[in-house]
Design an enzyme around this catalytic site. Structure first.
Site, short mmCIF file in Angstrom:
data_model
loop_
_atom_site.label_atom_id
_atom_site.label_comp_id
_atom_site.label_asym_id
_atom_site.label_seq_id
_atom_site.Cartn_x
_atom_site.Cartn_y
_atom_site.Cartn_z
N ASP A 131 0.90 -0.99 0.15
CA ASP A 131 0.08 0.10 -0.12
C ASP A 131 0.78 1.09 0.04
O ASP A 131 1.77 1.61 0.80
CB ASP A 131 -0.83 -0.02 1.25
N MET A 132 0.75 1.94 -0.98
CA MET A 132 1.55 3.32 -0.91
C MET A 132 1.21 4.18 0.19
O MET A 132 0.15 4.07 0.79
CB MET A 132 1.23 4.00 -2.35
N TYR A 156 -1.40 10.37 -3.01
CA TYR A 156 -1.55 11.72 -3.80
C TYR A 156 -0.67 12.52 -3.27
O TYR A 156 0.19 13.56 -4.09
CB TYR A 156 -3.02 12.29 -3.73
N ASP A 213 -3.76 2.77 -5.42
CA ASP A 213 -2.51 2.62 -4.71
C ASP A 213 -2.23 1.27 -4.09
O ASP A 213 -1.45 1.38 -3.00
CB ASP A 213 -2.42 3.89 -3.83
N GLU A 214 -2.81 0.29 -4.24
CA GLU A 214 -2.63 -0.79 -3.62
C GLU A 214 -2.66 -2.02 -4.49
O GLU A 214 -3.28 -2.14 -5.30
CB GLU A 214 -3.37 -1.13 -2.30
N1 DCP Z 1 -8.29 9.11 -1.83
C1 DCP Z 1 -9.35 10.04 -2.13
N2 DCP Z 1 -10.59 10.14 -1.35
C2 DCP Z 1 -10.63 9.50 -0.30
C3 DCP Z 1 -9.62 8.60 0.05
C4 DCP Z 1 -8.48 8.50 -0.71
O1 DCP Z 1 -9.37 10.56 -3.19
N3 DCP Z 1 -11.69 9.44 0.33
C5 DCP Z 1 -7.07 9.14 -2.57
C6 DCP Z 1 -5.99 9.84 -2.01
C7 DCP Z 1 -5.16 8.84 -1.35
C8 DCP Z 1 -5.24 7.81 -2.32
O2 DCP Z 1 -6.64 7.68 -2.51
O3 DCP Z 1 -3.76 9.54 -1.23
C9 DCP Z 1 -5.00 6.39 -1.38
O4 DCP Z 1 -5.74 6.39 -0.42
P1 DCP Z 1 -5.52 5.54 1.11
O5 DCP Z 1 -6.70 5.44 1.82
O6 DCP Z 1 -4.36 4.51 0.79
O7 DCP Z 1 -4.57 6.55 1.46
P2 DCP Z 1 -3.12 7.56 1.72
O8 DCP Z 1 -2.38 6.61 0.72
O9 DCP Z 1 -3.48 8.81 1.15
O10 DCP Z 1 -2.57 7.30 2.97
P3 DCP Z 1 -2.06 5.99 3.80
O11 DCP Z 1 -0.75 6.35 4.12
O12 DCP Z 1 -2.89 6.15 5.14
O13 DCP Z 1 -2.32 4.80 3.17
#
Ligand code: DCP
Length: 626
Positions: A18-19, A23, A120-121
């Site tokens: 998982d990245m 974003y 991203d996963e």
């Molecule tokens: N995203 C979005 N709207 C949301 C949730 C996420 O557009 N309600 C987008 C932005 C995130 C990406 O999807 O960067 C991946 O979501 P993740 O839930 O994996 O969260 P992040 O990667 O941002 O953070 P983490 O390090 O906690 O996984």
């Protein structure tokens, strides 16, 4: 509804990657001056600074959360850097994030089967790679274990002091069970892959390594950012004992609430108190068994080899005063969404040779009066026709149909608060030659018949798939397609210059070769079925879909030689100019068929003398005995 899958035979090594704050990382790569600073990505919207959709770990330390708006984040973290999601056509443009995700996938997919689970996963099945490593260069034989691997968190490993030493000992334990040895190899492979991702893309990611997908996913989020967590099977019981049910995939909704409220189950481990029979009695056979399995960490879900998305979708929300009030406003937004969708499916076709077959519209709406306050705007779908104008036209019809149903007999004013369209049922086309393009036109021709005739469907969730029904729209039967462009029946090629592609619905006859032509013809078959006047009752529609899914056979023939074809078959056929077939198309056919097809096209004399028992008939025959 969850489907129980027993553990697969043999020990597996599955990773979930998982990245981290994805974003944000993409934006920080674009603007390196943001690295290390508290940063958040904000969804395009000028209300209170827009909604945060990704938050960097530096910003999280100040208490910035994804649920906040920009203005709120600035209050808790005055130095926060807010970056707007790129905007195109008045809405978020996620292309940069999608392609950044693809860069990562192309690195991760080098070591095993790879399933892109979201933007991203990714899941990886590293069983083979881990087995090879264990037999060729097991951890104890390595001079140095990758430093990143030694930073792994191994669940159940006691003592935080000298953690790396403990982890090293765990990696090289000679008395470890085979499964743990495999996990150790998997962890070394994942650490290496994460290093490659960082080197090539500048992105960090976190990972979970376990013996099934469910546990790997649970573990990947346990230590973030840029870390990895291993779940030996001896640690599963403790992990699940304290895991709140709502944290488990598929238990976040009603089922999880029922477990809490009706059975007093608060953690996944609490489920161990119930027998499989008891859970089945309460929740049905499948769900009961699934619950019994997950309480024990059992899940046989396979990593699907899929690095491309299953569908393409784009949407836009219109909160509060922005809600759309008129069909003109809806149409204008739908047009923009359709433009984007069209670009994306076209790109997918050009780059990956994939074709989307279903267009679906979802909307959220309410009526200004109180009548039926809980009624939802029904999702609608129809066969997808390529081309911006056609997609726009069909999306509009889907909306109109949904709106009529939503309003029912009440002619209230309404508001639309979100709109989204998606392209699904994406299938590979055969290989790249012009055969795809040529026949693509045919496939799309079926779609237009569908959309304009009667194939708009409720887009029911999969659990209620049997409830789909067709809604009849006004028909537009005059329109036929040739070579992907619409022509009127009068302009259609004359019969003696046509080749008909006739399709059967039989599954019995197996492919007699593995050339892409057969797969391709199955695709056409779907369309041919659509072109016929299919009944439109709910069950028939569903059955029809089933049949379309299973159609495998087609009959290709020269119309002039088909004296025995029934009228029904003629009705189900499409037509195109034989002389328009690109010669490279024919190169894809098996040699004996190539000879014959060349015969149709180049020599009318030969075509006339070809008998039904010839190889082409044998090859494509609908007759079981052929
Ligand atoms: N995203 C979005 N709207 C949301 C949730 C996420 O557009 N309600 C987008 C932005 C995130 C990406 O999807 O960067 C991946 O979501 P993740 O839930 O994996 O969260 P992040 O990667 O941002 O953070 P983490 O390090 O906690 O996984």
């Amino acid at each position: 509804m969850p489907i129980p899958r027993p553990d697969l035979q043999g020990d597996r090594v599955i990773a979930h990657v998982d990245m981290d704050c994805f974003y944000v990382q993409v934006e920080q790569r674009k603007q390196p001056k943001l690295r290390g600073l508290p940063t958040a990505v904000v969804q395009y919207n000028d209300w209170k600074g827009g909604a945060l959709i990704a938050v960097s770990y530096e910003a999280r330390k100040f208490g910035v959360k994804r649920s906040m708006r920009g203005a709120e984040a600035e209050m808790v973290c005055p130095n926060i850097q807010l970056v707007q999601v790129p905007v195109a056509r008045g809405k978020a443009d996620l292309n940069a994030y999608r392609s950044a995700g693809s860069e990562v996938v192309s690195i991760l997919s080098t070591k095993g089967r790879c399933e892109r689970a979201s933007i991203d996963e990714v899941y990886l099945d590293l069983t083979d790679a881990a087995e090879s490593m264990l037999s060729e260069t097991p951890p104890e034989a390595l001079e140095d274990i990758d430093e990143e691997a030694l930073k792994s968190h191994v669940l159940g490993l006691i003592g935080d002091e000298d953690r790396e030493k403990n982890v090293q000992r765990w990696f090289i334990r000679s008395d470890a069970i085979h499964q743990d040895k495999l996990l150790a190899c998997g962890a070394i492979i994942v650490a290496h892959l994460r290093g490659e991702v960082l080197k090539e893309t500048e992105f960090t990611c976190s990972a979970g390594i376990a013996h099934n997908k469910m546990l790997a996913k649970l573990a990947s989020g346990m230590h973030k950012p840029a870390q990895q967590t291993i779940v030996p099977s001896s640690a599963v019981k403790d992990l699940l004992a304290s895991l709140p049910v709502k944290k488990m995939k598929q238990l976040g909704g009603k089922l999880g609430s029922s477990l809490q409220n009706d059975l007093g189950v608060n953690t996944v481990g609490d489920l161990l108190k119930f027998s499989e029979e008891k859970l089945q009695e309460r929740y049905g056979f499948n769900t009961g068994t699934w619950l019994w399995n997950i309480a024990r960490g059992i899940s046989g879900d396979e990593v699907k080899g899929r690095v491309l998305p299953k569908s393409h979708g784009c949407g836009k929300t219109f909160p509060g005063p922005r809600a759309l009030k008129t069909t003109a406003a809806v149409e204008s937004w739908l047009n923009q969404l359709c433009e984007e969708l069209s670009e994306r499916i076209q790109l997918d076709m050009d780059q990956n040779k994939r074709v989307a077959h279903t267009l679906t519209l979802h909307a959220r709406a309410f009526k200004t009066s109180d009548v039926e306050p809980h009624k939802k705007f029904p999702s609608k779908s129809c066969p997808l026709r390529y081309g911006i104008n056609k997609i726009q036209e069909d999306a509009k019809k889907l909306f109109d149909t949904g709106l009529r149903e939503f309003l029912g007999s009440h002619s209230n004013a309404w508001r639309v608060t979100s709109l989204s369209i998606s392209a699904g049922k994406i299938l590979d086309t055969p290989r790249t030659s012009s055969i795809s393009r040529l026949f693509q036109g045919k496939s799309l021709s079926s779609a237009i018949s569908d959309a304009s005739n009667d194939d708009i469907q409720d887009d029911a969730p999969s659990s209620s798939i049997g409830c789909k029904e067709n809604i009849v729209l006004e028909s537009d039967k005059d329109e036929v397609f040739a070579h992907g462009k619409s022509v009127k029946e009068d302009d259609a090629p004359s019969k003696d210059r046509k080749i008909d592609v006739l399709c059967t619905q039989s599954r019995k006859q197996k492919d007699k070769g593995n050339g892409s032509i057969l797969k391709f013809f199955s695709g056409i078959n779907t369309s041919a079925k659509h072109a016929s006047n299919a009944p439109s009752s709910g069950s028939e529609s569903h059955k029809g879909q089933d049949q379309r899914d299973h159609q495998e056979e087609c009959l290709v023939d020269d119309h002039s030689r088909l004296g025995t074809i029934s009228n029904q078959q003629r009705d189900d056929s499409w037509n195109f100019n034989a002389e328009d077939i690109d010669p490279s198309v024919i190169d894809e056919l098996p040699p004996e068929i190539q000879r014959e097809v060349r015969g149709w096209i180049c020599s009318s004399k030969r075509a006339k003398t070809t008998k039904r028992g010839s190889s082409i008939f044998h090859y494509f025959s609908t007759d079981d005995n052929a």
